[in-house]
Motif scaffolding. Structure first.
Motif, PDB file in Angstrom:
ATOM      1  N   SER A  26       0.807  -1.241   0.090  1.00  0.00           N
ATOM      2  CA  SER A  26      -0.104   0.001   0.035  1.00  0.00           C
ATOM      3  C   SER A  26       0.793   1.376  -0.180  1.00  0.00           C
ATOM      4  CB  SER A  26      -0.986   0.045   1.113  1.00  0.00           C
ATOM      5  OG  SER A  26      -0.306  -0.289   2.472  1.00  0.00           O
ATOM      6  N   ASP A  27       1.960   1.227   0.587  1.00  0.00           N
ATOM      7  CA  ASP A  27       2.947   2.222   0.416  1.00  0.00           C
ATOM      8  C   ASP A  27       4.304   1.559   0.509  1.00  0.00           C
ATOM      9  OD1 ASP A  27       3.365   1.871   3.271  1.00  0.00           O
ATOM     10  OD2 ASP A  27       1.803   3.160   3.840  1.00  0.00           O
ATOM     11  N   LEU A  28       5.318   2.758   0.580  1.00  0.00           N
ATOM     12  CA  LEU A  28       6.719   2.423   0.864  1.00  0.00           C
ATOM     13  C   LEU A  28       7.309   1.734   2.109  1.00  0.00           C
ATOM     14  CD1 LEU A  28       9.460   2.184  -0.933  1.00  0.00           C
ATOM     15  CD2 LEU A  28       9.860   4.416  -0.168  1.00  0.00           C
ATOM     16  N   ALA A  29       6.736   2.290   2.984  1.00  0.00           N
ATOM     17  CA  ALA A  29       6.964   2.085   4.218  1.00  0.00           C
ATOM     18  C   ALA A  29       6.558   0.526   4.618  1.00  0.00           C
ATOM     19  CB  ALA A  29       6.074   2.699   5.514  1.00  0.00           C
ATOM     20  N   GLU A  30       5.394   0.052   4.060  1.00  0.00           N
ATOM     21  CA  GLU A  30       5.069  -1.311   4.239  1.00  0.00           C
ATOM     22  C   GLU A  30       5.977  -2.033   3.297  1.00  0.00           C
ATOM     23  OE1 GLU A  30       1.709  -4.243   2.405  1.00  0.00           O
ATOM     24  OE2 GLU A  30       1.126  -2.379   2.987  1.00  0.00           O
ATOM     25  N   PHE A  31       6.346  -1.787   2.188  1.00  0.00           N
ATOM     26  CA  PHE A  31       7.123  -2.600   1.454  1.00  0.00           C
ATOM     27  C   PHE A  31       8.452  -2.616   2.115  1.00  0.00           C
ATOM     28  CE2 PHE A  31      10.482  -3.059  -1.656  1.00  0.00           C
ATOM     29  CZ  PHE A  31      10.002  -4.208  -2.741  1.00  0.00           C
ATOM     30  N   LEU A  32       8.994  -1.882   2.521  1.00  0.00           N
ATOM     31  CA  LEU A  32      10.541  -1.882   3.272  1.00  0.00           C
ATOM     32  C   LEU A  32      10.281  -2.510   4.360  1.00  0.00           C
ATOM     33  CD1 LEU A  32      11.792   1.812   2.924  1.00  0.00           C
ATOM     34  CD2 LEU A  32      12.235  -0.213   1.180  1.00  0.00           C
ATOM     35  N   ALA A  33       9.372  -2.753   5.109  1.00  0.00           N
ATOM     36  CA  ALA A  33       9.117  -3.607   6.386  1.00  0.00           C
ATOM     37  C   ALA A  33       9.193  -5.037   6.072  1.00  0.00           C
ATOM     38  CB  ALA A  33       8.048  -3.011   7.082  1.00  0.00           C
ATOM     39  N   ARG A  34       8.771  -5.312   4.766  1.00  0.00           N
ATOM     40  CA  ARG A  34       8.504  -6.734   4.558  1.00  0.00           C
ATOM     41  C   ARG A  34       9.650  -7.268   4.018  1.00  0.00           C
ATOM     42  NH1 ARG A  34       2.968  -6.440   1.043  1.00  0.00           N
ATOM     43  NH2 ARG A  34       3.877  -8.847   0.402  1.00  0.00           N
ATOM     44  N   LEU A  35      10.751  -6.418   3.650  1.00  0.00           N
ATOM     45  CA  LEU A  35      11.952  -7.074   3.063  1.00  0.00           C
ATOM     46  C   LEU A  35      12.851  -7.850   3.927  1.00  0.00           C
ATOM     47  CD1 LEU A  35      13.174  -3.881   0.817  1.00  0.00           C
ATOM     48  CD2 LEU A  35      11.945  -5.974  -0.016  1.00  0.00           C
ATOM     49  N   GLN A  36      13.478  -8.683   3.479  1.00  0.00           N
ATOM     50  CA  GLN A  36      14.526  -9.501   4.399  1.00  0.00           C
ATOM     51  C   GLN A  36      16.017  -9.005   3.658  1.00  0.00           C
ATOM     52  OE1 GLN A  36      13.768 -11.402   6.921  1.00  0.00           O
ATOM     53  NE2 GLN A  36      11.598 -10.470   6.748  1.00  0.00           N
ATOM     54  N   PRO A  37      16.949  -8.431   4.540  1.00  0.00           N
ATOM     55  CA  PRO A  37      18.102  -8.128   4.298  1.00  0.00           C
ATOM     56  C   PRO A  37      19.119  -9.513   3.845  1.00  0.00           C
ATOM     57  CG  PRO A  37      17.601  -6.845   6.277  1.00  0.00           C
ATOM     58  CD  PRO A  37      16.577  -7.964   5.953  1.00  0.00           C
ATOM     59  N   GLU A  38      19.754  -9.568   2.826  1.00  0.00           N
ATOM     60  CA  GLU A  38      20.325 -10.811   2.518  1.00  0.00           C
ATOM     61  C   GLU A  38      21.825 -10.398   1.883  1.00  0.00           C
ATOM     62  OE1 GLU A  38      19.196 -13.823   2.121  1.00  0.00           O
ATOM     63  OE2 GLU A  38      17.035 -13.310   2.626  1.00  0.00           O
ATOM     64  N   GLY A  39      22.244  -9.495   1.514  1.00  0.00           N
ATOM     65  CA  GLY A  39      23.389  -9.018   0.973  1.00  0.00           C
ATOM     66  C   GLY A  39      23.963  -9.940  -0.234  1.00  0.00           C
ATOM     67  N   GLN A  40      24.997  -9.387  -0.768  1.00  0.00           N
ATOM     68  CA  GLN A  40      25.412 -10.150  -1.855  1.00  0.00           C
ATOM     69  C   GLN A  40      26.813 -10.173  -2.257  1.00  0.00           C
ATOM     70  OE1 GLN A  40      22.849  -9.795  -5.633  1.00  0.00           O
ATOM     71  NE2 GLN A  40      24.650  -9.075  -6.798  1.00  0.00           N
ATOM     72  N   GLY A  41      27.866 -11.067  -1.683  1.00  0.00           N
ATOM     73  CA  GLY A  41      29.099 -11.103  -1.939  1.00  0.00           C
ATOM     74  C   GLY A  41      29.758 -10.040  -0.925  1.00  0.00           C
ATOM     75  N   GLU A  42      29.268  -9.714   0.125  1.00  0.00           N
ATOM     76  CA  GLU A  42      29.915  -8.778   1.203  1.00  0.00           C
ATOM     77  C   GLU A  42      30.611  -9.492   1.884  1.00  0.00           C
ATOM     78  OE1 GLU A  42      25.985  -6.459   0.550  1.00  0.00           O
ATOM     79  OE2 GLU A  42      26.546  -8.602   0.746  1.00  0.00           O
ATOM     80  N   LEU A  43      31.824  -9.198   2.772  1.00  0.00           N
ATOM     81  CA  LEU A  43      32.429  -9.676   3.913  1.00  0.00           C
ATOM     82  C   LEU A  43      31.558  -9.559   5.139  1.00  0.00           C
ATOM     83  CD1 LEU A  43      36.210  -8.224   3.071  1.00  0.00           C
ATOM     84  CD2 LEU A  43      35.034 -10.411   2.548  1.00  0.00           C
ATOM     85  N   HIS A  44      31.487 -10.388   5.820  1.00  0.00           N
ATOM     86  CA  HIS A  44      30.912 -10.457   7.144  1.00  0.00           C
ATOM     87  C   HIS A  44      31.899 -10.747   8.323  1.00  0.00           C
ATOM     88  CE1 HIS A  44      26.636 -10.469   5.597  1.00  0.00           C
ATOM     89  NE2 HIS A  44      27.453 -11.123   4.302  1.00  0.00           N
ATOM     90  N   ALA A  45      33.116 -10.519   7.993  1.00  0.00           N
ATOM     91  CA  ALA A  45      34.055 -10.820   8.949  1.00  0.00           C
ATOM     92  C   ALA A  45      35.153  -9.866   9.083  1.00  0.00           C
ATOM     93  CB  ALA A  45      34.608 -12.114   9.351  1.00  0.00           C
TER      94      ALA A  45
END
Length: 204
Positions: A185-204
């Protein structure tokens, strides 16, 4: 008043929400969830540009370490509003006037989504050029104007856009067919439903 003070106290002083009060709140919350994946609080992305950014902290041959940095001064939409002869939806302006940042990779309903972020002022100029081209194409096909803010995987033509009148978020395939599906219904709802995943970043 006391209740509001207690609520404010619950905001972590290490979070973006504590430091960046003028940014789009739903985007700030998403960044806080994204940054939680990285021990230093810095995203270490594979090198994606040779340009510098206010959000860049360091780089080597393979990675750029960056952190979302509140824009000051913020980008200005007056020129594109004059060019398109219409106001740009306030949600779009709030989103793109929040941070300097690198690419943000998430999933939506299990599907990859890359949120478009502004790395520096030059990228805003590039964004505006693309949006004007997008607008002219929609005019040619007699379609309502939408402002894109995210893309699906590279092999797909799907974009995620905001309807410039209603503010609804659409999954859209550009072109004469103009297939559009309302996904939030709006951008706030869309962003709240996103799951952060990353793509090729370093995690340590």
């Amino acid at each position: 008043r006391a209740r509001r003070l207690k609520q404010a106290a619950r905001v972590s002083q290490s979070s973006l929400a504590y430091h960046c009060r003028m940014a789009f709140p739903a985007l700030t919350k998403l960044f806080d969830r994204y940054l939680a994946m990285f021990p230093e609080g810095l995203v270490a992305s594979p090198v994606f540009t040779d340009q510098t950014s206010p959000s860049e902290r360091r780089r080597d041959q393979n990675h750029i370490w960056w952190q979302p940095t509140e824009q000051s001064p913020v980008v200005n939409f007056e020129r594109i509003e004059a060019a398109l002869e219409r106001p740009i939806h306030p949600t779009i302006q709030s989103y793109f006037r929040s941070y300097w940042a690198g690419p943000l990779y998430c999933t939506f309903n299990g599907k990859p989504v890359e949120l478009i972020q502004l790395w520096n002022p030059e990228e805003f100029e590039h964004l505006i050029e693309n949006v004007v081209g997008h607008f002219l194409q929609q005019q040619r096909f007699k379609q309502p104007f939408t402002f894109f803010f995210a893309v699906a995987e590279l092999s797909s033509e799907i974009t995620y856009s905001i309807d410039n009148v209603s503010g609804q978020v659409l999954e859209e395939v550009p072109g004469p067919s103009g297939r559009r599906t309302i996904v939030a219904s709006d951008l706030a709802e869309f962003l709240a439903r996103l799951q952060p995943e990353g793509q090729g970043e370093l995690h340590a």
